[in-house]
Design a protein around this motif. Structure first.
Motif, mmCIF file in Angstrom:
data_model
loop_
_atom_site.group_PDB
_atom_site.id
_atom_site.type_symbol
_atom_site.label_atom_id
_atom_site.label_comp_id
_atom_site.label_asym_id
_atom_site.label_seq_id
_atom_site.Cartn_x
_atom_site.Cartn_y
_atom_site.Cartn_z
ATOM 1 N N GLN A 127 0.856 -1.172 0.000
ATOM 2 C CA GLN A 127 0.000 0.000 0.000
ATOM 3 C C GLN A 127 0.899 1.231 0.000
ATOM 4 O OE1 GLN A 127 -2.852 -0.006 3.165
ATOM 5 N NE2 GLN A 127 -3.601 2.030 2.685
ATOM 6 N N TYR A 128 0.537 2.243 -0.771
ATOM 7 C CA TYR A 128 1.317 3.468 -0.826
ATOM 8 C C TYR A 128 0.384 4.640 -1.090
ATOM 9 C CZ TYR A 128 0.899 3.022 -5.907
ATOM 10 O OH TYR A 128 0.415 2.915 -7.185
ATOM 11 N N GLU A 129 0.929 5.843 -0.971
ATOM 12 C CA GLU A 129 0.145 7.042 -1.228
ATOM 13 C C GLU A 129 0.666 7.723 -2.489
ATOM 14 O OE1 GLU A 129 -1.407 8.575 3.009
ATOM 15 O OE2 GLU A 129 0.726 8.898 2.625
ATOM 16 N N GLU A 130 -0.269 8.114 -3.330
ATOM 17 C CA GLU A 130 0.070 8.787 -4.574
ATOM 18 C C GLU A 130 -0.391 10.236 -4.481
ATOM 19 O OE1 GLU A 130 -0.559 7.210 -8.846
ATOM 20 O OE2 GLU A 130 -2.342 8.424 -8.374
ATOM 21 N N GLY A 131 0.522 11.153 -4.806
ATOM 22 C CA GLY A 131 0.177 12.561 -4.886
ATOM 23 C C GLY A 131 -0.202 12.894 -6.318
ATOM 24 N N ARG A 132 -1.158 13.788 -6.466
ATOM 25 C CA ARG A 132 -1.588 14.224 -7.799
ATOM 26 C C ARG A 132 -1.733 15.745 -7.759
ATOM 27 N NH1 ARG A 132 -4.458 11.862 -12.209
ATOM 28 N NH2 ARG A 132 -4.255 9.937 -11.052
ATOM 29 N N LEU A 133 -0.869 16.410 -8.518
ATOM 30 C CA LEU A 133 -0.921 17.863 -8.613
ATOM 31 C C LEU A 133 -1.479 18.225 -9.985
ATOM 32 C CD1 LEU A 133 -0.295 20.694 -7.526
ATOM 33 C CD2 LEU A 133 2.019 20.443 -8.457
ATOM 34 N N THR A 134 -2.572 18.977 -9.989
ATOM 35 C CA THR A 134 -3.216 19.419 -11.219
ATOM 36 C C THR A 134 -3.091 20.933 -11.307
ATOM 37 O OG1 THR A 134 -4.810 17.612 -11.055
ATOM 38 C CG2 THR A 134 -5.388 19.428 -12.526
ATOM 39 N N ILE A 135 -2.608 21.427 -12.443
ATOM 40 C CA ILE A 135 -2.489 22.861 -12.670
ATOM 41 C C ILE A 135 -3.369 23.201 -13.869
ATOM 42 C CG2 ILE A 135 -0.933 24.770 -13.227
ATOM 43 C CD1 ILE A 135 1.331 23.090 -11.954
ATOM 44 N N ASP A 136 -4.288 24.146 -13.650
ATOM 45 C CA ASP A 136 -5.233 24.546 -14.691
ATOM 46 C C ASP A 136 -4.984 25.974 -15.137
ATOM 47 O OD1 ASP A 136 -6.590 22.122 -14.647
ATOM 48 O OD2 ASP A 136 -8.081 22.814 -13.190
ATOM 49 N N PHE A 137 -5.087 26.197 -16.455
ATOM 50 C CA PHE A 137 -5.018 27.525 -17.050
ATOM 51 C C PHE A 137 -6.400 27.838 -17.629
ATOM 52 C CE2 PHE A 137 -0.685 26.341 -16.831
ATOM 53 C CZ PHE A 137 0.116 27.474 -16.985
ATOM 54 N N HIS A 138 -6.980 28.949 -17.192
ATOM 55 C CA HIS A 138 -8.286 29.387 -17.679
ATOM 56 C C HIS A 138 -8.120 30.689 -18.451
ATOM 57 C CE1 HIS A 138 -10.498 26.626 -14.949
ATOM 58 N NE2 HIS A 138 -9.433 26.793 -14.200
ATOM 59 N N ALA A 139 -8.804 30.827 -19.570
ATOM 60 C CA ALA A 139 -8.781 32.078 -20.322
ATOM 61 C C ALA A 139 -9.425 33.161 -19.464
ATOM 62 C CB ALA A 139 -9.522 31.925 -21.635
ATOM 63 N N ALA A 140 -8.747 34.303 -19.307
ATOM 64 C CA ALA A 140 -9.253 35.366 -18.452
ATOM 65 C C ALA A 140 -10.538 35.982 -19.010
ATOM 66 C CB ALA A 140 -8.191 36.446 -18.269
ATOM 67 N N ASP A 141 -10.653 36.081 -20.328
ATOM 68 C CA ASP A 141 -11.824 36.730 -20.911
ATOM 69 C C ASP A 141 -13.099 35.890 -20.798
ATOM 70 O OD1 ASP A 141 -10.937 34.845 -22.713
ATOM 71 O OD2 ASP A 141 -10.973 36.178 -24.457
ATOM 72 N N SER A 142 -12.972 34.565 -20.917
ATOM 73 C CA SER A 142 -14.163 33.711 -20.895
ATOM 74 C C SER A 142 -14.272 32.848 -19.643
ATOM 75 C CB SER A 142 -14.164 32.795 -22.122
ATOM 76 O OG SER A 142 -13.067 31.885 -22.049
ATOM 77 N N GLY A 143 -13.146 32.622 -18.970
ATOM 78 C CA GLY A 143 -13.138 31.717 -17.822
ATOM 79 C C GLY A 143 -13.047 30.257 -18.200
ATOM 80 N N ASP A 144 -12.990 29.976 -19.499
ATOM 81 C CA ASP A 144 -12.932 28.592 -19.971
ATOM 82 C C ASP A 144 -11.588 27.955 -19.659
ATOM 83 O OD1 ASP A 144 -15.454 28.871 -21.052
ATOM 84 O OD2 ASP A 144 -14.708 29.296 -23.086
ATOM 85 N N LEU A 145 -11.627 26.682 -19.309
ATOM 86 C CA LEU A 145 -10.401 25.918 -19.131
ATOM 87 C C LEU A 145 -9.770 25.716 -20.502
ATOM 88 C CD1 LEU A 145 -8.548 24.211 -17.239
ATOM 89 C CD2 LEU A 145 -9.985 22.254 -17.822
ATOM 90 N N VAL A 146 -8.506 26.157 -20.667
ATOM 91 C CA VAL A 146 -7.840 25.998 -21.957
ATOM 92 C C VAL A 146 -6.702 24.994 -21.905
ATOM 93 C CG1 VAL A 146 -8.493 28.260 -22.856
ATOM 94 C CG2 VAL A 146 -6.373 28.024 -21.552
ATOM 95 N N TRP A 147 -6.160 24.727 -20.690
ATOM 96 C CA TRP A 147 -5.058 23.760 -20.568
ATOM 97 C C TRP A 147 -5.052 23.193 -19.161
ATOM 98 C CZ3 TRP A 147 -0.608 22.916 -17.715
ATOM 99 C CH2 TRP A 147 0.329 22.030 -18.259
ATOM 100 N N ARG A 148 -4.800 21.894 -19.066
ATOM 101 C CA ARG A 148 -4.666 21.221 -17.766
ATOM 102 C C ARG A 148 -3.444 20.317 -17.820
ATOM 103 N NH1 ARG A 148 -9.697 18.566 -15.047
ATOM 104 N NH2 ARG A 148 -9.700 20.632 -14.101
ATOM 105 N N GLY A 149 -2.579 20.469 -16.818
ATOM 106 C CA GLY A 149 -1.429 19.592 -16.662
ATOM 107 C C GLY A 149 -1.544 18.846 -15.348
ATOM 108 N N VAL A 150 -1.233 17.561 -15.381
ATOM 109 C CA VAL A 150 -1.350 16.721 -14.194
ATOM 110 C C VAL A 150 -0.038 15.976 -13.988
ATOM 111 C CG1 VAL A 150 -2.602 14.809 -13.106
ATOM 112 C CG2 VAL A 150 -3.823 16.408 -14.608
ATOM 113 N N GLY A 151 0.428 15.973 -12.748
ATOM 114 C CA GLY A 151 1.600 15.195 -12.374
ATOM 115 C C GLY A 151 1.244 14.260 -11.237
ATOM 116 N N THR A 152 1.548 12.975 -11.399
ATOM 117 C CA THR A 152 1.326 12.001 -10.329
ATOM 118 C C THR A 152 2.678 11.450 -9.914
ATOM 119 O OG1 THR A 152 0.941 10.232 -11.925
ATOM 120 C CG2 THR A 152 -0.997 11.348 -11.070
#
Length: 185
Positions: A127-152
């Motif tokens: 048994q172990y623990e996994e960390g997951r860091l998600t970084i999201d970039f949202h367009a400032a004008d619309s608020g839409d998610l334009v890019w997501r990067g995930v590291g586990t």
């Protein structure tokens, strides 16, 4: 010629090295032109509380934010009050179970039973623990998610704040290396 024992040790060492790495992935809007974004700002001043003291650590929040700021500044993407992008991050820790089966012995036939044979197996569960860091970039004008990067990565404790800072910077660098898609330095 390499002996069987040396081969097993080399495979075990390679397996351990693989556990220490950060696995990254990205997803993005293929219709968005991400190459023109040059400014950003944090959407929220701190990550939302999760109830897990390991995540709800203000020192860790500062490390993650500083690592993102350092990486993006090195890429020429600047913090501004009226940005092109808003950034958020989310850190999660999840319990995982891994099973590995090893073939430990080989049976051979005997004089009285030449068809007897088989393989001995051993299965180890950890048994172990996994960390997951998600970084999201949202367009400032619309608020839409334009890019997501995930590291586990395999979660581990660090003996010093400097080690923890270096580990966070390494994880963030691996995730943000993918941004923007197709324009890696």
């Amino acid at each position: 010629m390499i002996s069987m024992a040396v081969r097993i040790l080399l495979l075990a060492a390679a397996g351990l090295c693989g556990c220490a790495t950060v696995q990254v992935s990205q997803d993005y809007d293929p219709q968005a032109d991400l190459s023109h974004y040059g400014t950003w700002r944090w959407r929220e001043p701190v990550q939302a509380r999760t109830g897990d003291l390991r995540i709800d650590n203000p020192l860790l929040d500062k490390r993650i934010r500083r690592a993102v700021e350092t990486h993006l500044a090195g890429r020429g993407i600047k913090i501004e009050q009226q940005p092109d992008l808003f950034l958020t991050y989310h850190l999660a820790i999840q319990q995982k179970i891994q099973g590995d089966t090893y073939y430990s012995t080989v049976g051979v036939g005997s004089y009285y039973n030449p068809w007897y044979g088989g393989f001995g197996t051993e299965t180890r569960i950890r048994q172990y623990e996994e960390g997951r860091l998600t970084i999201d970039f949202h367009a400032a004008d619309s608020g839409d998610l334009v890019w997501r990067g995930v590291g586990t990565y395999l979660l581990k404790t660090h003996k010093t704040p400097q080690e923890a800072t270096a580990a966070v910077q390494h994880t963030v660098d691996k995730i943000l290396f993918q941004f923007p898609p197709g324009l890696q330095p």
